[in-house]
Structures are given as C-alpha cells and as structure tokens.
Design a protein around this motif. Structure first.
Motif, PDB file in Angstrom:
ATOM      1  N   LEU A 103     -51.667  22.156  -6.521  1.00 44.56           N
ATOM      2  CA  LEU A 103     -51.123  20.804  -6.494  1.00 44.56           C
ATOM      3  C   LEU A 103     -50.907  20.316  -5.066  1.00 44.56           C
ATOM      4  CD1 LEU A 103     -49.816  18.359  -7.999  1.00 44.56           C
ATOM      5  CD2 LEU A 103     -47.642  19.558  -7.711  1.00 44.56           C
ATOM      6  N   MET A 104     -50.286  21.147  -4.226  1.00 40.51           N
ATOM      7  CA  MET A 104     -49.989  20.715  -2.873  1.00 40.51           C
ATOM      8  C   MET A 104     -51.255  20.427  -2.088  1.00 40.51           C
ATOM      9  SD  MET A 104     -47.401  19.924  -1.129  1.00 40.51           S
ATOM     10  CE  MET A 104     -46.175  20.659  -2.199  1.00 40.51           C
ATOM     11  N   VAL A 105     -52.280  21.248  -2.281  1.00 40.19           N
ATOM     12  CA  VAL A 105     -53.547  21.026  -1.581  1.00 40.19           C
ATOM     13  C   VAL A 105     -54.176  19.713  -2.007  1.00 40.19           C
ATOM     14  CG1 VAL A 105     -55.919  21.876  -1.460  1.00 40.19           C
ATOM     15  CG2 VAL A 105     -54.028  23.445  -1.085  1.00 40.19           C
ATOM     16  N   ALA A 106     -54.121  19.400  -3.296  1.00 36.81           N
ATOM     17  CA  ALA A 106     -54.696  18.144  -3.778  1.00 36.81           C
ATOM     18  C   ALA A 106     -53.904  16.943  -3.290  1.00 36.81           C
ATOM     19  CB  ALA A 106     -54.753  18.153  -5.309  1.00 36.81           C
ATOM     20  N   MET A 107     -52.586  17.042  -3.242  1.00 35.36           N
ATOM     21  CA  MET A 107     -51.773  15.909  -2.812  1.00 35.36           C
ATOM     22  C   MET A 107     -51.864  15.671  -1.313  1.00 35.36           C
ATOM     23  SD  MET A 107     -50.565  14.518  -5.464  1.00 35.36           S
ATOM     24  CE  MET A 107     -52.047  15.036  -6.352  1.00 35.36           C
ATOM     25  N   VAL A 108     -52.064  16.714  -0.520  1.00 31.92           N
ATOM     26  CA  VAL A 108     -52.261  16.516   0.916  1.00 31.92           C
ATOM     27  C   VAL A 108     -53.534  15.715   1.171  1.00 31.92           C
ATOM     28  CG1 VAL A 108     -52.733  17.710   3.097  1.00 31.92           C
ATOM     29  CG2 VAL A 108     -50.915  18.524   1.601  1.00 31.92           C
ATOM     30  N   SER A 109     -54.558  15.948   0.362  1.00 30.99           N
ATOM     31  CA  SER A 109     -55.770  15.126   0.493  1.00 30.99           C
ATOM     32  C   SER A 109     -55.461  13.659   0.184  1.00 30.99           C
ATOM     33  CB  SER A 109     -56.855  15.642  -0.455  1.00 30.99           C
ATOM     34  OG  SER A 109     -56.488  15.458  -1.818  1.00 30.99           O
ATOM     35  N   GLY A 110     -54.498  13.406  -0.717  1.00 32.39           N
ATOM     36  CA  GLY A 110     -54.061  12.036  -0.963  1.00 32.39           C
ATOM     37  C   GLY A 110     -53.376  11.427   0.243  1.00 32.39           C
ATOM     38  N   PHE A 111     -52.606  12.226   0.989  1.00 29.38           N
ATOM     39  CA  PHE A 111     -51.987  11.720   2.211  1.00 29.38           C
ATOM     40  C   PHE A 111     -53.029  11.420   3.286  1.00 29.38           C
ATOM     41  CE2 PHE A 111     -48.187  13.926   0.438  1.00 29.38           C
ATOM     42  CZ  PHE A 111     -47.335  12.825   0.426  1.00 29.38           C
ATOM     43  N   PHE A 112     -54.127  12.155   3.305  1.00 31.84           N
ATOM     44  CA  PHE A 112     -55.224  11.817   4.220  1.00 31.84           C
ATOM     45  C   PHE A 112     -55.794  10.443   3.872  1.00 31.84           C
ATOM     46  CE2 PHE A 112     -54.946  15.988   5.829  1.00 31.84           C
ATOM     47  CZ  PHE A 112     -55.755  16.099   6.944  1.00 31.84           C
ATOM     48  N   ALA A 113     -55.890  10.140   2.579  1.00 29.08           N
ATOM     49  CA  ALA A 113     -56.360   8.817   2.164  1.00 29.08           C
ATOM     50  C   ALA A 113     -55.370   7.733   2.586  1.00 29.08           C
ATOM     51  CB  ALA A 113     -56.559   8.790   0.647  1.00 29.08           C
ATOM     52  N   VAL A 114     -54.077   8.023   2.493  1.00 27.56           N
ATOM     53  CA  VAL A 114     -53.056   7.063   2.929  1.00 27.56           C
ATOM     54  C   VAL A 114     -53.167   6.809   4.426  1.00 27.56           C
ATOM     55  CG1 VAL A 114     -50.578   6.719   3.184  1.00 27.56           C
ATOM     56  CG2 VAL A 114     -51.488   7.595   1.034  1.00 27.56           C
ATOM     57  N   CYS A 115     -53.416   7.856   5.199  1.00 26.29           N
ATOM     58  CA  CYS A 115     -53.595   7.689   6.646  1.00 26.29           C
ATOM     59  C   CYS A 115     -54.794   6.801   6.951  1.00 26.29           C
ATOM     60  CB  CYS A 115     -53.766   9.054   7.312  1.00 26.29           C
ATOM     61  SG  CYS A 115     -52.284  10.077   7.296  1.00 26.29           S
ATOM     62  N   ALA A 116     -55.875   6.964   6.200  1.00 21.39           N
ATOM     63  CA  ALA A 116     -57.045   6.110   6.408  1.00 21.39           C
ATOM     64  C   ALA A 116     -56.713   4.648   6.125  1.00 21.39           C
ATOM     65  CB  ALA A 116     -58.192   6.583   5.514  1.00 21.39           C
ATOM     66  N   GLU A 117     -55.945   4.390   5.064  1.00 22.75           N
ATOM     67  CA  GLU A 117     -55.559   3.015   4.747  1.00 22.75           C
ATOM     68  C   GLU A 117     -54.631   2.425   5.800  1.00 22.75           C
ATOM     69  OE1 GLU A 117     -54.886   1.940   0.452  1.00 22.75           O
ATOM     70  OE2 GLU A 117     -54.698   4.111   0.282  1.00 22.75           O
ATOM     71  N   LEU A 118     -53.748   3.250   6.357  1.00 19.27           N
ATOM     72  CA  LEU A 118     -52.832   2.743   7.376  1.00 19.27           C
ATOM     73  C   LEU A 118     -53.547   2.418   8.682  1.00 19.27           C
ATOM     74  CD1 LEU A 118     -49.726   5.071   6.865  1.00 19.27           C
ATOM     75  CD2 LEU A 118     -49.916   2.657   6.271  1.00 19.27           C
ATOM     76  N   LEU A 119     -54.546   3.209   9.025  1.00 18.04           N
ATOM     77  CA  LEU A 119     -55.268   2.991  10.270  1.00 18.04           C
ATOM     78  C   LEU A 119     -56.258   1.838  10.187  1.00 18.04           C
ATOM     79  CD1 LEU A 119     -56.033   6.659  11.398  1.00 18.04           C
ATOM     80  CD2 LEU A 119     -54.359   5.091  12.376  1.00 18.04           C
ATOM     81  N   LEU A 120     -56.703   1.522   8.995  1.00 18.19           N
ATOM     82  CA  LEU A 120     -57.796   0.560   8.841  1.00 18.19           C
ATOM     83  C   LEU A 120     -57.466  -0.836   9.374  1.00 18.19           C
ATOM     84  CD1 LEU A 120     -60.666   0.417   7.860  1.00 18.19           C
ATOM     85  CD2 LEU A 120     -59.842  -0.130   5.578  1.00 18.19           C
ATOM     86  N   PRO A 121     -56.288  -1.422   9.134  1.00 13.59           N
ATOM     87  CA  PRO A 121     -56.026  -2.754   9.709  1.00 13.59           C
ATOM     88  C   PRO A 121     -56.097  -2.783  11.222  1.00 13.59           C
ATOM     89  CG  PRO A 121     -54.460  -2.269   7.968  1.00 13.59           C
ATOM     90  CD  PRO A 121     -55.205  -1.008   8.225  1.00 13.59           C
ATOM     91  N   GLY A 122     -55.566  -1.760  11.884  1.00  7.67           N
ATOM     92  CA  GLY A 122     -55.667  -1.708  13.340  1.00  7.67           C
ATOM     93  C   GLY A 122     -57.088  -1.559  13.819  1.00  7.67           C
ATOM     94  N   VAL A 123     -57.864  -0.744  13.130  1.00  8.54           N
ATOM     95  CA  VAL A 123     -59.279  -0.591  13.491  1.00  8.54           C
ATOM     96  C   VAL A 123     -60.030  -1.901  13.303  1.00  8.54           C
ATOM     97  CG1 VAL A 123     -61.413   0.639  12.912  1.00  8.54           C
ATOM     98  CG2 VAL A 123     -59.249   1.873  12.960  1.00  8.54           C
ATOM     99  N   ALA A 124     -59.701  -2.636  12.239  1.00 10.82           N
ATOM    100  CA  ALA A 124     -60.365  -3.920  11.993  1.00 10.82           C
ATOM    101  C   ALA A 124     -60.043  -4.932  13.091  1.00 10.82           C
ATOM    102  CB  ALA A 124     -59.945  -4.466  10.627  1.00 10.82           C
ATOM    103  N   VAL A 125     -58.800  -4.932  13.570  1.00  9.17           N
ATOM    104  CA  VAL A 125     -58.432  -5.851  14.656  1.00  9.17           C
ATOM    105  C   VAL A 125     -59.207  -5.524  15.927  1.00  9.17           C
ATOM    106  CG1 VAL A 125     -56.529  -6.550  16.156  1.00  9.17           C
ATOM    107  CG2 VAL A 125     -56.167  -6.348  13.694  1.00  9.17           C
ATOM    108  N   LEU A 126     -59.386  -4.246  16.207  1.00 11.77           N
ATOM    109  CA  LEU A 126     -60.120  -3.850  17.409  1.00 11.77           C
ATOM    110  C   LEU A 126     -61.610  -4.127  17.281  1.00 11.77           C
ATOM    111  CD1 LEU A 126     -58.343  -0.445  18.198  1.00 11.77           C
ATOM    112  CD2 LEU A 126     -57.988  -2.649  19.311  1.00 11.77           C
TER     113      LEU A 126
END
Length: 618
Positions: A227-250
């Motif tokens: 479970l923990m291994v699968a949910m950490v991969s979900g946090f990687f997806a959250v990090c991608a979503e958080l970074l995307l607006p800043g990347v789009a501005v640049l």
C-alpha cells in the motif's frame, strides 16, 4: 510453488535492491502524469476573447482617429449584457453612413478576421488559440480530450495484454520509446487533425508506461509494504500537478511545454541500458513457468540483497532444487490472456465490480469540480483545490487502509461520494455557497480516494498471469469516466443534470457491489487463475473466534516439531553435497578386495589364505 512464503523470503524479501528498484519505478509515474495534465493547459479557453475588427465592415467615412481603443471596440463589436464583448459576432454597417450613433442601422455577422485572445492561464498560446477553436469550432476542444482518453483506453487494453505476454520490462521499454517519439512529434503538429492523432497515439503509449511500472512495482513488494509503495507513486503524481503551472508560466507556448513534458520520458530511455534499475519481475517469470530466466533473476535479486543462493550449505540451494522439482526440466512457458476470464467466475466478478467503482470515481468528479467553478471562476482556485484533495486522498488511504482493510475503506469512500452527490443534487438551490463548497470538496476527496483505491485493489486481487490485462480493463473503465465529462461539454453541458443523476445513482449501487469483493489485506498476491478463483469474501462484521468454544471442551492443539519444508531442504542439500566432485573431505576406500566377486563367488585371494591357514594348523 507459493512465491510469497517459499521463494520471496529466501531472496532477501523487501531488501535493499527491491527498494532501489521501487524507487526507480516511481519516476515513470511522474513523467506520465506530467504529460497527462498538460492537456488541461492545452485546451484551456482564455477568459476573455473577441473578434478582430474588420475595416471592410465599417462605413467608408469612418475615421479611426476619432475613437479611443475601447470606443472602437464598442463600435465594431456587439456588447452582451453580463458577459461583455461578443465572442463570435461583429457589426456590419452600410457603406454610405455618415452619422455614427447608436441608432445607425447595422447587422450582426460572424467573425471574418479571426480573434484576439487574452492570455490563458500559464500559457500565451495553446491548442485553442493556435487554431482558433472557439465559436463554431468549439466542439473540437472536447473532441481532443475524448481522443486523448480513447488513446489511454486502447493502450490500457492492448498493452495490458502485451504486458502479460512479453513481460513487464519489455512492455515498459516499448511504451517509453514510442511515447518519447510521439511526444517529440506532437511539438511539430501543424494542424488540428495531426495534433489529435498524435495525442491519441501518445496517450496509448503513456498508458503502457503507467501500467507496466505500476505492476512491476507491486510485484516486488511484500504485503506490509504494498500500500505505501503504491500511495507514494500517487504523491509523485501530485508533485507533477503542483509543478505544472509554474512550468507552463516559464514555457509560455504550448510546443515548448510539450517539449519540457517529453524530456522526462527521454531520460527514462536510459532504462534500456541499466537493466538493474528496472528488471523483469521474477514473480511473473515463475507464474508463466519460465524457469531458467526466473532462476537467473532470483539469483540476481538474492545477490544484490546480500543473500547467497549458490553455496550448498544455505537453504537457497534447496530453493533452486524445489523450483526444478516443481516445474520439471521440460517445462514450457504458459501465457494467458484476459479472454480466459470467460471461464472464471470470481476473477471476472472482481474485475467487473472494481471497473464499475473506478468508473464512478473518475466520472463523478466532473459534478464536484463544476460546483467549484460556480463558486469561483479563477482557474488556479479549482486546479489547486483538486490537487490538494488528491494529496489528502492519498494521505487518507495511507493512514486507514492497512488498519481497516481495503474493502471497508472502499465502501466508506463510495458511501461518502454518493451522499455528497445526492445532497448537492437535491439541495443545491437551498444551501449557502460555503456549504456547497464544503460538500463539493468532501465529494471530490472521497471520489479521488475511491478511484485510487479501486485501481490498487484491482492490482492485488487479479492473478499474476493476467494482472496486466485485468488491471488494464479496470483502468480503461476509469478513462471512460473521465471522457464522460467531455461528452457533456460537447453538448454545451446540456445533459449535466442527467449526468449528475446517473453517477449519483451508480455511487449508491456500488455500495452493494463492494460487499461481494474479497479482502486482500496482509494476503499474498494470487499468481495463477486457480489462486484468483479461490478468493472468498469475508463477513463484514467479524465475530469473536472464541464465541463457540466452551472452556471445559477447549483443547490445545498438539505442536509437531516435524517441518516438511526443512526436511526437504536437508535432503536436497545432502544429495547435492554427496554428488559434488569437489567434496571438502574424502571418503576412505578399504584396501582389501571385496569378499564377494561380481558373480557371487569368493575371490582367489581368500582361497589362498585359507589354504595357508590349514597347512599351519596341521
């Protein structure tokens, strides 16, 4: 053989090397989600846009110097109360008009010179502004999202089956290579049709990357860490979503953003050369009876985990002997496909129920996010609120699922999702805006938890031999739910109320279906179809184990010291030791000849000794 109890502990369990491989399997999830959520910025319609003024539609005596910029726009573009300047129309004046007032006769016509756009969120130009997909061409925007989701559906179904035939590593490398090439090709799209086709193809390959890495990661873990291994991969997806607006501005332009999103996929091509960072799953190799590659893979895992399998004084030698005895020397690989689910009952039922719950979890999110748009029209408000609920959903699953079980939390998520949806459906017009926002956030959180747990649950209860195909079917159902929102937008949200009613009803119905699922907490993964069919659903409320045991009649079970596994290992290791030519000691051979010859008679030497003995006695 039982992989979880007889093989996995003897190759190091969830050791150091398994953790390293799991770490490298999280990076593909980040790259895939970065490319997936770029679609939000590609198809975002600017908040403000209007037709470009056309001088040919104005009177011949019109002078631009007599008007300000805003006055010129008001003279050439109709004003719509509540929305501002018209998005799709211009004024056409007679050519012989000399007095410019509001009472001048004029007619409305469609835009003739294109549109002027305000900057979209993050990007100055995107898919919409590049090809003017507004007004009469607006339908191409939801069509693009439907095509993209269609690619994911096809990729999950086809590459999931390919994952069961070729293996997790080969499917991953094939998908990552093609998705990288297609990502570069998308940057050079020169028309709407080319963009749609390339995004459809890339979506299919991205689905293969996500599916193969998800399964490979799961099959390397023991039950406490899955479970923990699968949910950490979900946090990687959250990090991608958080970074995307800043990347789009640049990046500012959509081709640059596409190139930046493709860069992580290109970096993942290094997995071709580094076999050790993404090896083939030994569980899948053994489940498909590929004995020699499986033994080689197990030796690699045991060596890197610090466990030796080659010295005969260790139990690993007996492990290899047991594998040979279980599969035989002339064993041929056996591959399976999802078509064999027609002959099963439990596996097919579990696959159907979890597909249904994932379809609800992804499809009903549109109903909650639409309420967020009505509360605030700011794009970043709804975007980051959805990302925040996704992170909270991952955290909620991490803290609760291992304690209360998969089925119980899935049931709770479905109940909360259904209740939130029903309350919003019936009482939205009677509730205050703050309460509508709270119910929408709670429903969005529970629906995301429902979707994530359905995918994880499906990966645990599906057998290894068809895990790729079955999980692909479940995830494809989730993509159908995501595409349902675009179907509503394709009809200008004309069927939103019916959409909300259907998914709210489905959420209530799923509560009854979840009761038929088994519980996979702390249980080994099923490997064969027989293992998958042997799963049974436990009772919802577990009774006390000693309820029917009377104290006077309670007998203590006898404890046997005989362990057949240890005995078989001892026999196997002893046999191997005695058959080795380079023994650590030598067995002494008697110097005198045997008493009996090969034909059963006494030897000649024994006869001569007896003759000499009789002469001495005489």
């Amino acid at each position: 053989m039982d992989y979880e109890t007889k093989i996995y502990p003897h190759v190091g369990g969830y050791g150091r090397y398994n953790r390293v491989v799991v770490l490298f399997s999280w990076f593909p999830n980040f790259a895939v989600m970065l490319n997936l959520f770029c679609d939000v910025f590609y198809t975002l319609i600017p908040d403000s846009y209007h037709c470009k003024p056309d001088s040919q539609l104005l009177p011949s005596t019109f002078l631009f110097s007599n008007f300000s910029r805003q006055g010129y726009l008001n003279f050439t573009i109709p004003w719509i109360n509540g929305t501002g300047l018209s998005h799709c129309e211009l004024f056409k004046y007679p050519t012989n008009v000399s007095i410019f007032s509001e009472n001048v006769p004029k007619e409305r016509v469609s835009c003739t010179q294109g549109w002027e756009y305000a900057h979209a969120a993050g990007l100055q130009s995107n898919y919409v502004t590049e090809w003017n997909l507004v007004c009469s061409d607006y339908w191409k925007i939801p069509l693009q999202h439907i095509c993209f989701m269609t690619g994911w559906i096809l990729g999950y179904i086809l590459l999931g089956t390919l994952c069961d035939w070729l293996g997790r590593r080969r499917c991953f490398l094939l998908s990552i290579s093609l998705s990288s090439l297609l990502g570069v090709a998308v940057c050079m799209s020169n028309s709407v049709v080319v963009f749609l086709l390339l995004r459809l193809s890339q979506g299919a390959m991205l689905a293969g990357v996500f599916l193969s890495s998800y399964i490979a990661r799961l099959e390397l873990c023991d039950p406490p860490h899955r479970l923990m291994v699968a949910m950490v991969s979900g946090f990687f997806a959250v990090c991608a979503e958080l970074l995307l607006p800043g990347v789009a501005v640049l990046c500012r332009d959509w081709p640059v953003l596409q190139a930046v999103a493709t860069l992580p996929l290109l970096l993942l091509l290094s997995y071709w050369c580094c076999v050790s960072v993404f090896p083939e799953s030994p569980r899948w190799l053994l489940a498909t009876a590929q004995v020699h590659p499986a033994k080689k893979s197990l030796q690699e895992f045991s060596t890197r985990n610090g466990v030796c399998l080659r010295d005969e004084i260790y139990p690993g030698e007996a492990l290899m002997s047991d594998i040979d005895a279980a599969y035989g020397e002339d064993c041929k690989p056996e591959y399976h496909s999802v078509l064999e689910l027609r002959q099963t009952r439990v596996i097919w039922r579990n696959c159907l129920i979890l597909s249904f719950t994932l379809f609800i979890g992804t499809g009903i999110q549109y109903c909650f996010t639409r309420n967020l748009h009505s509360y605030s029209t700011n794009f970043y408000f709804s975007y980051f609120l959805r990302v925040l609920t996704g992170a909270l959903g991952c955290l909620f699953l991490c803290l609760s699922v291992n304690h209360f079980g998969r089925r119980g939390i899935l049931l709770l998520s479905a109940i909360v999702t259904g209740l939130s949806s029903l309350i919003l459906l019936a009482l939205t017009q009677y509730l205050r805006g703050g309460l509508v926002l709270v119910l929408s956030v709670v429903g969005l959180l529970s629906s995301q938890a429902l979707a994530m747990l359905s995918a994880f649950f499906a990966s645990e209860v599906m057998p290894t031999v068809v895990r790729g195909g079955c999980l692909g079917l479940v995830l494809a159902a989730g993509c159908v739910g995501m595409a349902a929102s675009s179907l509503m937008e394709l009809q200008n949200n004309g069927g939103y109320f019916l959409h909300h009613v259907i998914f709210a009803s489905f959420a209530v119905l799923s509560v009854l279906c979840i009761m038929l699922l088994p519980e996979s907490k702390r249980k080994p993964l099923p490997d064969s179809l027989k293992d998958g069919e042997s799963q049974r659903r436990p009772p919802l409320f577990l009774s006390r184990g000693d309820r029917d045991n009377l104290p006077l009649l309670c007998t203590r079970p006898t404890i046997s010291e005989y362990n057949p596994d240890n005995y078989s290992r001892l026999v196997s290791a002893t046999r191997r030791m005695l058959t080795k030519d380079n023994l650590p000691y030598k067995i002494s051979v008697p110097a005198h000849p045997p008493l009996l010859t090969a034909n059963g008679r006494l030897s000649d030497t024994l006869g001569q000794d007896n003759a000499l003995l009789s002469e001495d006695m005489s």
